[in-house]
Motif scaffolding. Structure first.
Motif, PDB file in Angstrom:
ATOM      1  N   PHE A  88      42.514  -3.761   2.266  1.00 28.41           N
ATOM      2  CA  PHE A  88      41.202  -4.328   1.983  1.00 28.41           C
ATOM      3  C   PHE A  88      40.797  -4.694   3.595  1.00 28.41           C
ATOM      4  O   PHE A  88      39.505  -4.100   4.140  1.00 28.41           O
ATOM      5  N   ASP A  97      40.477  -1.849   6.198  1.00 29.96           N
ATOM      6  CA  ASP A  97      39.257  -0.798   5.688  1.00 29.96           C
ATOM      7  C   ASP A  97      38.502  -1.004   6.653  1.00 29.96           C
ATOM      8  O   ASP A  97      37.135  -1.959   5.955  1.00 29.96           O
ATOM      9  N   PRO A  98      37.536  -0.079   7.054  1.00 30.72           N
ATOM     10  CA  PRO A  98      36.107  -0.638   7.575  1.00 30.72           C
ATOM     11  C   PRO A  98      35.043  -0.087   6.488  1.00 30.72           C
ATOM     12  O   PRO A  98      34.624  -1.292   6.870  1.00 30.72           O
ATOM     13  N   LYS A  99      35.554   0.504   5.107  1.00 33.97           N
ATOM     14  CA  LYS A  99      34.694   0.650   4.679  1.00 33.97           C
ATOM     15  C   LYS A  99      34.556  -1.232   3.974  1.00 33.97           C
ATOM     16  O   LYS A  99      33.453  -0.368   3.237  1.00 33.97           O
ATOM     17  N   THR A 100      35.320  -1.701   4.030  1.00 32.59           N
ATOM     18  CA  THR A 100      35.404  -3.008   3.611  1.00 32.59           C
ATOM     19  C   THR A 100      34.011  -3.975   4.089  1.00 32.59           C
ATOM     20  O   THR A 100      34.429  -5.181   3.400  1.00 32.59           O
ATOM     21  N   SER A 101      34.257  -3.816   5.363  1.00 30.05           N
ATOM     22  CA  SER A 101      33.718  -5.582   6.592  1.00 30.05           C
ATOM     23  C   SER A 101      32.415  -5.245   5.847  1.00 30.05           C
ATOM     24  O   SER A 101      32.059  -6.735   6.061  1.00 30.05           O
ATOM     25  N   ASN A 102      31.920  -5.077   5.084  1.00 32.31           N
ATOM     26  CA  ASN A 102      30.372  -5.471   4.015  1.00 32.31           C
ATOM     27  C   ASN A 102      30.862  -6.267   3.237  1.00 32.31           C
ATOM     28  O   ASN A 102      29.910  -7.489   2.966  1.00 32.31           O
TER      29      ASN A 102
END
Length: 578
Positions: free
Chosen positions: A524, A527-532
C-alpha cells in the motif's frame, strides 16, 4: 477556530484506536448524545438570523449575520456554510472590513479541509493569516497559525505542523486564550506521539491536562488521559498506561456518561486480552456489554461479544463462546453462521478430548509396564538418558540455527519491496518445505504435538493448502480473522491448523498472519494512490485491528517504525526521480 476544535477532537482519540480501532466512534457518539439539544438550539438561532436577513437592514448587519450563519452551519450543514461565507466575503470586500475577511477565509479553509481538499484549505488559511498579520490582530494570527498547524498534522507533515503550532502557542499565551492553549498543547502531544517522540508527547499532554483541570473541562480530561495512556503503552510502561485508562474511566463515571464508560471498559477488556489477563478482560467486557445493552448501543454490544467469544474460544471453552453468540449477533456474521462455527468448534473440541483420554490411558499403561521392568534394566535406562540428553542438545542446536536462518531470511524477503507477493510466498513455501524435511528425522518433537495423528505427507499438503489460500483469497485482510475462522474456511480442524503452523514454520497463528499484513502495508505504501492515506488507515486496510499491534508487528518485520519506513521509502523514490 472551528477547524482547530475539529482537528483537536479527531486526533485526541489516538489511544482508543491503538486498543481497538472501532473505539474512535466513542467521541462522535458522545457528541451526538451531548449535543442533540445544542444542535436544535443552533438551528433555531439560524432560523432567526435567516428571518432577520430578509428584512431591510444595513450591510454591516448583513455581514455579521452571514458570518454568524457560516459559523453555525459549519457542523449543521457545510453546503449552507459555504454559501453564507461567500456572501459574507462579498460584503466584507464591499465594506473594506479586512479583519472580517480574515475570519471568513478561515471558515472557507475549514470547509475544504473537511472535504479532504487540503491544498485549497491551506490557500484560504494563508490568505486569512496574511490579513491578520497586516491588521496586527494577534488572536486572529494565533488561530490562523493553529489551523495551518492542524492541517499539516492531518496530512502528516509533522515538521511544518510543529513550526506553526509552536508559533500559535506563543501568541495564544500573549492573548491568554485558555482554550487555544489547551488545544494546541494537546495537538502538539499528538504530533510528537505520531513521530515516536513519546517523552515530548507526554510533556505537552501534561500541559494540556493542567489547563483542562483549571477550566474544569472533564471531557477534555478524559480524552487527554486516554492519549497519555496510549503513549505509556507505547513506552512499555504498562502500569502507567493502565492507570491513565482507569482515570479516564473514573471521570466518565463522574460525568454519568454510560456510552463513555462502556467504550473505555471495552478498551480495557481488549488491553487485558492482549496481556493475556483473561479474567480481567472478561470482567471489563461483560460490564461494558451490559452498559452498552442498557443504552441500546448494539454496535458496542457486538464488539464486546466478539472479544468475549474469542477469549473463550482461545481457552477452549466453546460452550461459553456458544452461549455468547446465541445472545448477540456479531459484526460481519449472521447468528446462524456463528452458531454453526462455534458448534463445529465444540464438536472438534469434544473429539480431541476423547482422543486425549485414549492416549492418556495408553501412556499410563506404558508407564506401568516400564516401572515393572525398571529394576532389571536400570543400567540401560541410565545409558539411554545420557544418549537422549546428548541428542537433545545436538538437535536443539540444529533447530535454533535453522530458526535463526529462517528469521534472517524472512526479514530479508520482507524488506524487498520490488518482489511481488506471489514470488515471496513461493520462497516462503520452499523454505518451510526444506525446514520441514530437516526436522522430520529429529527425535525431539514439540511436546504439544507428540500425539498428532497427522502424517508427514498430510502436514505438507495442509501447509501448501494454507499458503495457496493466503495468496489467492487474502484472508489476512479481515481484521477479525481468528485461528478457528481460518480453519473453517480451509475446512480443517483448528488444532491441526495450529500444529502445521507451529511445526512447519515455528510461528503461532498471529505471527504468521502478521507477516502477510506487513507485506500488504508495504505494498500500500508503495502505491502512489495511497499517498493521501494515514499510516493507521493503511494498517486497518491491511487487516490490523489496533495501532499497538501494527507498530509491534511492522517493527519486528522491518526493524523500523511504520513512519520511519514510509519516510525512508519516500526519500528513496525522490532520489530515484532526481
Amino acid at each position: 477556530m472551528a477547524f482547530s476544535i475539529l482537528s483537536n477532537f479527531l486526533k485526541s482519540n489516538s489511544a482508543f484506536r491503538s486498543v481497538r480501532k472501532d473505539l474512535i466512534t466513542f467521541f462522535f457518539c458522545f457528541l451526538c448524545a451531548m449535543g442533540s439539544a445544542y444542535s436544535q438550539s443552533l438551528q433555531s438561532h439560524a432560523d432567526s438570523l435567516q428571518t432577520l436577513l430578509k428584512k431591510p437592514i444595513s450591510d454591516t448587519l448583513k455581514l455579521q449575520y452571514h458570518m454568524d450563519l457560516a459559523h453555525i452551519y459549519m457542523d449543521l450543514d457545510p453546503s449552507k456554510m459555504l454559501q453564507h461565507a461567500d456572501d459574507a466575503l462579498a460584503l466584507a470586500e464591499k465594506l473594506n472590513f479586512e479583519q472580517e475577511k480574515g475570519f471568513i477565509y478561515n471558515y472557507k479553509g475549514v470547509y475544504h479541509c473537511k472535504k479532504g481538499e487540503f491544498q485549497i484549505g491551506l490557500q484560504h488559511f494563508l490568505s486569512g493569516l496574511k490579513i491578520m498579520e497586516q491588521t496586527n490582530h494577534t488572536q486572529g494570527r494565533a488561530e490562523g497559525l493553529m489551523n495551518i498547524g492542524n492541517l499539516y498534522l492531518n496530512i502528516e507533515n509533522y515538521k511544518e505542523g510543529e513550526k506553526y503550532l509552536l508559533e500559535a502557542l506563543e501568541l495564544s499565551k500573549i492573548t491568554k486564550s485558555e482554550n487555544s492553549i489547551l488545544m494546541i498543547n494537546n495537538n502538539l502531544g499528538i504530533l510528537y506521539s505520531r513521530q515516536g517522540d513519546l517523552d515530548n508527547a507526554l510533556l505537552y499532554y501534561n500541559k494540556a491536562l493542567e489547563k483542562a483541570k483549571e477550566l474544569s473541562y472533564k471531557n477534555q480530561m478524559i480524552s487527554l488521559y486516554i492519549n497519555m495512556a496510549d503513549s505509556y503503552m507505547q513506552k512499555n510502561e504498562f502500569e502507567k498506561g493502565e492507570d491513565h485508562f482507569l482515570k479516564a474511566l473514573q471521570l466518565s463515571k463522574e460525568t454519568g456518561n454510560l456510552g463513555a464508560q462502556s467504550q473505555i471498559k471495552i478498551a480495557l477488556g481488549q488491553f487485558y486480552k492482549i496481556k493475556e489477563e483473561f479474567q480481567k478482560a472478561i470482567d471489563y467486557l461483560q460490564e461494558g456489554m451490559e452498559q452498552a445493552t442498557s443504552i441500546g448501543a448494539n454496535n458496542l454490544v457486538s464488539q464486546a461479544s466478539l472479544l468475549l467469544s474469542e477469549i473463550y474460544e482461545e481457552q477452549g471453552e466453546f460452550e461459553k463462546a456458544l452461549r455468547i453468540k446465541e445472545q448477540h449477533s456479531l459484526i460481519k456474521d449472521t447468528v446462524g453462521k456463528n452458531l454453526l462455527k462455534t458448534t463445529k468448534g465444540l464438536s472438534e473440541y469434544e473429539l480431541g478430548k476423547k482422543e486425549e483420554e485414549v492416549m492418556a490411558k495408553d501412556s499410563e499403561l506404558k508407564k506401568t509396564t516400564t516401572q515393572k521392568k525398571i529394576v532389571t534394566i536400570i543400567g540401560v535406562i541410565v545409558s539411554l538418558v545420557l544418549l537422549f540428553l546428548g541428542g537433545f542438545l545436538y538437535f536443539r542446536k540444529q533447530r535454533l540455527a535453522s530458526e535463526k536462518k529462517l528469521v534472517e531470511w524472512e526479514n530479508n524477503i520482507l524488506g524487498q519491496t520490488n518482489l511481488d507477493l506471489k514470488k515471496r510466498i513461493e520462497m516462503l513455501s520452499e523454505e518451510i518445505k526444506n525446514k520441514h524435511e530437516k526436522t522430520n528425522d529429529s527425535v525431539q518433537k514439540d511436546k504439544k504435538y507428540r500425539t498428532s495423528t497427522l502424517s508427514n505427507k498430510e502436514r505438507e499438503e495442509y501447509m501448501q493448502q494454507i499458503l495457496d489460500y493466503m495468496e489467492t483469497e487474502k484472508p489476512y485482510l479481515d481484521s477479525e480473522l481468528t485461528l478457528g475462522k481460518l480453519a473453517e474456511e480451509l475446512s480443517m480442524v483448528s488444532y491441526h491448523l495450529s500444529e502445521v503452523l507451529n511445526e512447519a514454520l515455528g510461528k503461532n497463528f498471529y505471527d504468521f498472519i502478521n507477516i502477510y499484513r506487513v507485506e500488504a502495508v508495504k505494498q500500500f505504501m508503495a502505491d502512489p494512490k495511497t499517498s493521501n492515506l494515514t499510516l493507521l488507515g493503511i494498517a486497518f486496510d491491511a487487516g490490523f485491528n489496533s495501532k499497538t499491534a501494527f507498530n509491534r508487528a511492522f517493527k519486528k518485520a522491518t526493524g523500523l517504525s511504520p513512519s520511519k519506513y514510509r519516510q525512508k521509502n519516500t526519500q528513496e523514490k525522490l532520489s530515484e526521480e532526481v
